[in-house]
Design an enzyme around this catalytic site. Sequence first.
Site, PDB file in Angstrom:
ATOM      1  N   HIS A   1     -10.103   1.378   1.975  1.00 56.52           N
ATOM      2  CA  HIS A   1      -9.616   2.713   2.364  1.00 56.52           C
ATOM      3  C   HIS A   1     -10.782   3.672   2.631  1.00 56.52           C
ATOM      4  CE1 HIS A   1      -5.265   2.539   1.960  1.00 56.52           C
ATOM      5  NE2 HIS A   1      -5.344   1.951   0.781  1.00 56.52           N
TER       6      HIS A   1
ATOM      7  N   CYS B   1       0.854  -1.186   0.000  1.00 54.57           N
ATOM      8  CA  CYS B   1       0.000   0.000   0.000  1.00 54.57           C
ATOM      9  C   CYS B   1       0.891   1.238   0.000  1.00 54.57           C
ATOM     10  CB  CYS B   1      -0.891  -0.022   1.241  1.00 54.57           C
ATOM     11  SG  CYS B   1      -2.006   1.393   1.369  1.00 54.57           S
TER      12      CYS B   1
ATOM     13  N   HIS C   1      -9.104  -3.910  -1.670  1.00 54.94           N
ATOM     14  CA  HIS C   1      -8.092  -3.106  -0.967  1.00 54.94           C
ATOM     15  C   HIS C   1      -8.450  -1.617  -1.037  1.00 54.94           C
ATOM     16  CE1 HIS C   1      -3.747  -2.114   0.086  1.00 54.94           C
ATOM     17  NE2 HIS C   1      -4.220  -0.955  -0.361  1.00 54.94           N
ATOM     18  N   GLU C   2      -8.773  -1.142  -2.252  1.00 46.19           N
ATOM     19  CA  GLU C   2      -9.062   0.288  -2.417  1.00 46.19           C
ATOM     20  C   GLU C   2     -10.334   0.678  -1.680  1.00 46.19           C
ATOM     21  OE1 GLU C   2      -6.800   2.115  -3.340  1.00 46.19           O
ATOM     22  OE2 GLU C   2      -5.599   0.543  -4.260  1.00 46.19           O
TER      23      GLU C   2
HETATM   24 NI    NI Z   1      -3.672   1.060  -0.108  1.00 48.17          NI
END
Ligand code: NI
Length: 177
Positions: A146, A100, A142-143
């Site tokens: 966030h 990341c 993953h995105e």
């Molecule tokens: Ni990330």
Amino acid sequence: MTIRTVLRMGDERLLQRAAPVGEFDTPELHGLLADMRDTMQSLNGAGLAAPQIGVARRVVIFGVQHNSRYPDAESVPETVLINPLVTPLDGGIEEGWEGCLSVPGLRGLVPRHALIRYQGRDEYGAPIDRTVSGFHARVVQHECDHLDGILYPMRIQDMTKFGYTEELFPGREMQDE
Ligand code: NI
């Protein structure tokens, strides 16, 4: 177009829940996306979420081009995804290595849904609806994490599989999300 500073783990802004985008095709949204693209490209990233540059909006970008140096790496289409909804489908859980841009220099082994449907809108408000698997599904999860204040180390189950990229994968160049 500006390369913005990417916030790093420990910054409280990475732990907030981001707010939905209400208006599409606005100068503000296009400007945000231009900055996100410049920032991601400057760091050779595979994805970036708006909160990583301190903007608490539900906007992510991602994309991985086929690279002859890494013929096995799966390509992912360049995508702008706004106000996403991710629905896990019946494909089980898969572990894979992630990095990341907010956790530079490190990699961890993270369990993710192997098959997902994701929906949302692009910067013009046009709907996006895809069912994807493997690395594409991993990048999206993953995105989108966030946007809910979740960083990948918070999902690692075996902390012996978390470390510095240079030690875990000597001599290999890898992209971060
Ligand atoms: Ni990330």
